[in-house]
Design a protein around this motif. Sequence first.
Motif, mmCIF file in Angstrom:
data_model
loop_
_atom_site.group_PDB
_atom_site.id
_atom_site.type_symbol
_atom_site.label_atom_id
_atom_site.label_comp_id
_atom_site.label_asym_id
_atom_site.label_seq_id
_atom_site.Cartn_x
_atom_site.Cartn_y
_atom_site.Cartn_z
ATOM 1 N N GLY A 180 0.778 -1.259 0.055
ATOM 2 C CA GLY A 180 0.001 -0.281 -0.016
ATOM 3 C C GLY A 180 0.939 1.496 0.029
ATOM 4 O O GLY A 180 0.240 2.222 0.717
ATOM 5 N N ILE A 181 1.856 1.369 -0.643
ATOM 6 C CA ILE A 181 2.819 2.210 -0.871
ATOM 7 C C ILE A 181 2.390 3.330 -1.954
ATOM 8 O O ILE A 181 2.099 2.804 -3.051
ATOM 9 C CB ILE A 181 4.314 1.922 -0.970
ATOM 10 N N GLU A 182 2.386 4.591 -1.803
ATOM 11 C CA GLU A 182 1.895 5.675 -2.773
ATOM 12 C C GLU A 182 3.097 6.167 -3.415
ATOM 13 O O GLU A 182 4.297 6.252 -2.813
ATOM 14 C CB GLU A 182 1.011 6.738 -2.168
ATOM 15 N N THR A 183 3.143 6.106 -4.987
ATOM 16 C CA THR A 183 4.244 6.245 -5.688
ATOM 17 C C THR A 183 3.802 8.012 -6.037
ATOM 18 O O THR A 183 2.774 8.345 -6.487
ATOM 19 C CB THR A 183 4.461 5.631 -6.812
ATOM 20 N N MET A 184 4.770 8.810 -6.324
ATOM 21 C CA MET A 184 4.611 10.106 -6.693
ATOM 22 C C MET A 184 5.630 10.630 -7.513
ATOM 23 O O MET A 184 6.763 10.811 -7.428
ATOM 24 C CB MET A 184 4.812 11.181 -5.386
ATOM 25 N N ASP A 188 3.270 14.333 -11.551
ATOM 26 C CA ASP A 188 1.609 13.726 -10.838
ATOM 27 C C ASP A 188 1.510 14.906 -10.110
ATOM 28 O O ASP A 188 1.986 15.714 -9.263
ATOM 29 C CB ASP A 188 1.896 12.568 -10.126
ATOM 30 N N ASP A 189 -0.130 15.059 -9.828
ATOM 31 C CA ASP A 189 -0.715 16.164 -8.863
ATOM 32 C C ASP A 189 -0.239 16.227 -7.547
ATOM 33 O O ASP A 189 -0.454 16.915 -6.742
ATOM 34 C CB ASP A 189 -2.416 16.173 -9.069
ATOM 35 N N ASN A 190 0.093 14.551 -7.045
ATOM 36 C CA ASN A 190 0.288 14.442 -5.764
ATOM 37 C C ASN A 190 1.825 14.585 -5.603
ATOM 38 O O ASN A 190 1.857 14.549 -4.153
ATOM 39 C CB ASN A 190 -0.315 13.005 -5.368
ATOM 40 N N PHE A 191 2.509 14.906 -6.360
ATOM 41 C CA PHE A 191 3.758 15.112 -5.960
ATOM 42 C C PHE A 191 3.925 16.524 -5.139
ATOM 43 O O PHE A 191 3.388 17.498 -5.538
ATOM 44 C CB PHE A 191 4.830 15.383 -7.363
ATOM 45 N N PRO A 192 4.771 16.465 -4.310
ATOM 46 C CA PRO A 192 5.089 17.831 -3.404
ATOM 47 C C PRO A 192 5.449 19.033 -4.204
ATOM 48 O O PRO A 192 6.410 19.044 -4.649
ATOM 49 C CB PRO A 192 6.244 17.419 -2.314
ATOM 50 N N PHE A 225 5.753 6.599 -0.728
ATOM 51 C CA PHE A 225 5.238 7.330 0.566
ATOM 52 C C PHE A 225 4.359 6.420 1.101
ATOM 53 O O PHE A 225 3.447 5.918 0.552
ATOM 54 C CB PHE A 225 4.493 8.611 0.404
ATOM 55 N N LYS A 226 4.593 5.885 2.539
ATOM 56 C CA LYS A 226 3.789 5.243 3.173
ATOM 57 C C LYS A 226 3.111 6.069 4.667
ATOM 58 O O LYS A 226 4.110 6.579 5.400
ATOM 59 C CB LYS A 226 4.394 4.044 3.719
ATOM 60 N N GLY A 227 1.976 6.507 4.090
ATOM 61 C CA GLY A 227 1.322 7.169 5.461
ATOM 62 C C GLY A 227 -0.001 7.875 4.911
ATOM 63 O O GLY A 227 -0.595 7.585 3.900
ATOM 64 N N LYS A 228 -0.402 9.027 5.827
ATOM 65 C CA LYS A 228 -1.684 9.562 5.461
ATOM 66 C C LYS A 228 -1.447 11.004 5.336
ATOM 67 O O LYS A 228 -2.359 11.792 5.380
ATOM 68 C CB LYS A 228 -2.544 9.251 6.556
ATOM 69 N N ALA A 229 -0.222 11.783 5.621
ATOM 70 C CA ALA A 229 0.118 12.968 5.618
ATOM 71 C C ALA A 229 -0.268 13.610 4.192
ATOM 72 O O ALA A 229 -0.222 12.934 3.321
ATOM 73 C CB ALA A 229 1.442 13.419 6.128
ATOM 74 N N ASN A 277 -0.474 9.235 11.293
ATOM 75 C CA ASN A 277 -0.912 10.455 11.145
ATOM 76 C C ASN A 277 0.016 11.157 9.986
ATOM 77 O O ASN A 277 -0.528 12.298 9.419
ATOM 78 C CB ASN A 277 -1.144 11.227 12.542
ATOM 79 N N GLY A 278 1.079 10.793 10.032
ATOM 80 C CA GLY A 278 2.342 11.464 9.300
ATOM 81 C C GLY A 278 2.694 10.290 8.014
ATOM 82 O O GLY A 278 1.787 10.249 7.376
ATOM 83 N N GLY A 279 3.822 9.931 7.970
ATOM 84 C CA GLY A 279 4.292 9.028 7.194
ATOM 85 C C GLY A 279 5.854 8.900 6.996
ATOM 86 O O GLY A 279 6.556 9.560 7.639
ATOM 87 N N LEU A 280 6.129 8.177 6.288
ATOM 88 C CA LEU A 280 7.644 7.778 5.762
ATOM 89 C C LEU A 280 7.859 8.208 4.285
ATOM 90 O O LEU A 280 6.957 7.438 3.459
ATOM 91 C CB LEU A 280 8.172 6.258 6.393
ATOM 92 N N LEU A 281 8.790 8.553 4.060
ATOM 93 C CA LEU A 281 8.930 9.225 2.621
ATOM 94 C C LEU A 281 10.438 8.893 2.137
ATOM 95 O O LEU A 281 11.325 9.017 2.790
ATOM 96 C CB LEU A 281 8.718 10.756 2.691
ATOM 97 N N THR A 282 10.500 8.529 0.841
ATOM 98 C CA THR A 282 11.729 8.377 0.272
ATOM 99 C C THR A 282 11.924 8.379 -1.129
ATOM 100 O O THR A 282 10.826 7.853 -1.734
ATOM 101 C CB THR A 282 12.547 6.824 0.904
ATOM 102 N N GLU A 283 12.947 8.442 -1.564
ATOM 103 C CA GLU A 283 13.195 8.424 -2.876
ATOM 104 C C GLU A 283 13.807 7.109 -3.504
ATOM 105 O O GLU A 283 14.161 6.763 -4.699
ATOM 106 C CB GLU A 283 14.126 9.553 -3.972
#
Length: 364
Positions: free
Chosen positions: A75-79, A83-87, A102-106, A193-199
């Motif tokens: 259930g990991i989100e790719t950005m 894409d619109d969801n990219f920071p 990205f793994k999380g809900k933030a 509540n937040g998440g974990l992010l990596t490239e």
Amino acid sequence: MSTLHKIALTFIKLVGPATAKSLLAYCGSAENVFSASKKQLAQIPGIGAKTIEAVQNTGALQRAEEELKFVEKHGIETMFFSDDNFPHRLKHCADGPLLLYFKGKADLNHPRIISIVGTRNATEYGKNLCKQLAEQLAPYNVMVVSGLAYGIDVAAHKECVNNQIPTVGVLGHGLDRLYPQLHRSVAQQMVLNGGLLTEFPTLTNPDRQNFPQRNRIIAGIADATIVVEASIKGGALITAHIANSYNRDVFAYPGRTTDVFSEGCNFLIKTNRAALINDVNDLVYYLGWDTEVLKKKQQIQTALHLNLTVNEQKVVDCLKSGQLAVDELAIQLTTQQSKLAIVLLTLEMQGIIVSLPGKIYKLT
């Protein structure tokens, strides 16, 4: 563009984010990059024979298939950067990543994002500052980013969790592992509540060189970076330097001149690379959050004013030009002070005006 081909772009040897974006600009899509002929690729500026060979090697697509399976299973989100969801803050960074996991809900496009960084050898002074900072940030609807490292990073994450502030840890490895393992418990709480992010993809070790690279994400994803404690050398100062290069605000807490782990903060302040802050009030002032609060307050007042009586509205209109004494108000409104007193008392009880010494009134 398919997720598979987007991921595959990051597995092409000799191709970094800048080159990949150039390939996309000329080819139009990730799929077209892999289907382009040698002749077509050779026409792209900066693309040489070795890069063409790497692009046409099927190894990148095969590796991407493995990564896609892992992403979908967990259930990991790719950005992807388009894409619109990219920071969106990272889109303005020339050396920003091509793809994020990205793994999380933030919300990584949260309206207020602050990065907090510092030494791995945090003192009680630094830990107490993190506690104070989180408690004071809580009312401001902010998201906090850090690196989940020992010291200040994990202290900031823990205090955010305690104060229900969404917090995101930027990792120097893939999401198939966690380094350091000691922080697994807090990381699990962060994901809620937040998440974990990596490239970095799976099978990436937490090698030393990865951490300065991930620091550009910590600096670029935020509106401002706060250095709590830092020695003169280390990742915190690297992050501050990167934030400066992105024209982002940098703040630092001052420390005693004899404290090794305040030496970096004092240096940043002394060389005008960071603004000095003592508490969140300074941050609020520099970032203009107090102005937003004032605007909100004025909007509330405007809504209240819609329900005023005719006489109450006349008083409010008079006071818009500035504070006035009760006798001046009576003259301007051509009314008796005794009748005016009742109107003033009603407005004061509603919190619309305030009484000053000398029977002077002004709008709140």
